[in-house]
Design a protein around this motif. Structure first.
Motif, PDB file in Angstrom:
ATOM      1  N   ALA A 181       0.822  -1.207   0.000  1.00 45.02           N
ATOM      2  CA  ALA A 181       0.000   0.000   0.000  1.00 45.02           C
ATOM      3  C   ALA A 181       0.859   1.261   0.000  1.00 45.02           C
ATOM      4  O   ALA A 181       0.512   2.266  -0.639  1.00 45.02           O
ATOM      5  CB  ALA A 181      -0.932   0.001   1.211  1.00 45.02           C
ATOM      6  N   GLN A 214     -10.733  -1.488   0.773  1.00 45.54           N
ATOM      7  CA  GLN A 214      -9.358  -1.845   1.101  1.00 45.54           C
ATOM      8  C   GLN A 214      -9.268  -2.647   2.395  1.00 45.54           C
ATOM      9  O   GLN A 214     -10.098  -2.486   3.289  1.00 45.54           O
ATOM     10  CB  GLN A 214      -8.511  -0.567   1.281  1.00 45.54           C
ATOM     11  CG  GLN A 214      -8.473   0.357   0.093  1.00 45.54           C
ATOM     12  CD  GLN A 214      -7.757  -0.239  -1.102  1.00 45.54           C
ATOM     13  OE1 GLN A 214      -6.971  -1.184  -0.961  1.00 45.54           O
ATOM     14  NE2 GLN A 214      -8.001   0.319  -2.280  1.00 45.54           N
ATOM     15  N   ALA A 269      -4.100  -1.393   4.657  1.00 41.37           N
ATOM     16  CA  ALA A 269      -3.885  -0.519   3.498  1.00 41.37           C
ATOM     17  C   ALA A 269      -4.622   0.801   3.680  1.00 41.37           C
ATOM     18  O   ALA A 269      -4.104   1.873   3.352  1.00 41.37           O
ATOM     19  CB  ALA A 269      -4.359  -1.222   2.228  1.00 41.37           C
TER      20      ALA A 269
END
Length: 449
Positions: A193, A211, A215
């Motif tokens: 990420a 997500q 992340a």
């Protein structure tokens, strides 16, 4: 004018990190110095365009294509750069859903040749110029030359040091993150990420798809640092119809949105695209009709692509599914979708994987569903896992496995069987080889050496 075939041959002499057997080794060469210098010497075409920049792990190419299609239906001349290609390199560079012509491709390469020559002389300082950087520069140059209204650019790998990160977009988009390219991007979701977050720009809105928590926190921190407002994709999707011809769904204030793609993740990709275009500063209000038509007209290769084989000589199988899934999550989604849309078919899976993929996890899942697995390899170098090695790795999973390194032979064996369905998966390059074998989507089919 040089022949198109000569232009392709020239580009193929450059470092191809997409297929390189030393893929991770070249991570230290990832920087923006080469692409910056290339574009500076072309009068900075990236500073004369309005960009949407799309990164992520899953669905970024699909999302980019939906965005470009919607903008096109809204009346905007729209460039689209995606990677890798399935069959022809010209797929990477399209305007209004039309690939760059062979003549324009060759002419653009001639135009940028002096800049390439200059950058090659700086190799000792900046590292080797890559195949991907050339395609990026060529496409951005072409879009400027053609005076597009919008350029939609998909990240190649990661984000922070990807060649496409030279652009200053009107909007950044990050689709869902998963573990991928760990030797280059990092071994955790948070590491990956952090690389993907590199496309977040100062005061530029970020469209953020669903997500993992680790992340999400990285993106929030990076966006805050850059004073970039986050616009999350709403999760209020309602699937109303789902079959092999596509899907019908409601999203946000839109009813009965239609897509021709049957993959289970495609409504989320489409929703991300709709959220993105809703937040662009356009010359006129975006109509519901443009959004609906843009989604409905989107066509994509290798994403749960169902191909009929009914009229193909020597084929005893009626249908084949082509899907470039290559992570455990995407493989799981693929086979869950097959289970949902087919009635317990006798299934043969033709598969190839790159060395940097999660081979054991993927194999365990494939073997749960397949009646026969045929391992193969679309090209011969050390980045591709040898067909025999895959077979050996998976033999303990209890499913019959054949190792057939030659792709054409592997596919022919599968369709001459008494299976109900064949699925080709694990690698975009494998799917591309099968598309060529079936003479589907080969826009360079008449190309002569």
């Amino acid at each position: 004018m040089i022949p198109y075939s000569s232009a392709l041959a020239y580009i193929d002499t450059f470092l191809n990190t997409e297929k390189s057997p030393n893929f991770s080794q070249y991570a230290r060469h990832y920087n923006l110095k080469r692409i910056t210098s290339l574009l500076e010497r072309l009068d900075n075409p990236h500073k004369k365009q309005r960009f949407v920049h799309i990164g992520g792990s899953k669905g970024k190419g699909s999302t980019a294509t939906y965005i470009a299609s919607i903008l096109n239906q809204a009346g905007y001349r729209t460039g689209l750069f995606t990677s890798p290609h399935f069959v022809s390199p010209r797929e990477r560079c399209c305007i209004d859903n039309t690939p760059i012509s062979q003549n324009d491709f060759a002419q653009c390469l001639i135009d940028i040749q002096p800049a390439i020559t200059y950058v090659l002389k700086q190799q000792d300082r900046w590292g080797r110029l890559s195949f991907f950087e050339l395609y990026t520069a060529l496409s951005i140059y072409y879009f400027a030359q053609q005076e597009v209204d919008w350029s939609v650019i998909e990240v190649g790998l990661g984000g922070r040091l990807d060649a496409t990160n030279i652009v200053q977009p009107e909007l950044s988009v990050i689709t869902p993150i998963s573990l991928e390219h760990k030797k280059v991007l990092g071994h955790t979701i948070a590491d990956i990420a952090d690389q993907k977050a590199g496309i977040i720009k100062s005061r530029t809105p970020l469209i953020l798809g669903p997500q993992p928590k680790s992340a999400e926190s990285i993106f929030e921190k990076t966006a805050k640092h850059h004073q970039a407002p986050i616009i999350r994709v709403p999760l209020d999707l309602k699937i109303k119809e789902h079959n092999l011809n596509g899907q019908l769904f409601d999203f946000d204030s839109y009813s009965n949105l239609s897509i021709s793609l049957a993959g289970p993740y495609q409504p989320t990709n489409a929703a991300t695209a709709v959220t993105a275009v809703q937040n662009l500063k356009l010359n006129q209000k975006l109509s519901s009709m443009a959004i609906g038509k843009g989604l409905a007209k989107t066509k994509l290769m290798g994403r749960f692509q169902v191909v009929s084989l009914e009229n193909r000589p020597q084929s005893l199988v009626d249908q084949v599914i082509l899907d470039g899934a290559h992570t455990p999550d995407s493989i799981e989604a693929l086979f869950q979708n097959i289970t949902r849309l087919f009635d317990n078919p006798k299934l043969i899976v033709v598969v190839s994987l790159m060395q940097d993929k999660q081979i054991t996890s993927i194999g365990r899942y494939i073997c749960r569903f397949a009646d026969l697995v045929i391992t193969t390899q679309p090209f011969n170098n050390q980045r591709v896992t040898a067909a025999q090695m895959l077979a050996e790795n998976w033999k303990a999973f209890g499913t019959e496995i054949m190792s057939v390194p030659d792709v054409r032979k592997a596919f022919q064996i599968s369709i001459e069987s008494n299976a109900d369905l064949v699925c080709v998966t694990g690698s975009i390059y494998l799917v591309g080889e099968i598309l060529k074998q079936l003479n589907i989507s080969n826009i360079d089919i008449n190309l002569k050496p």
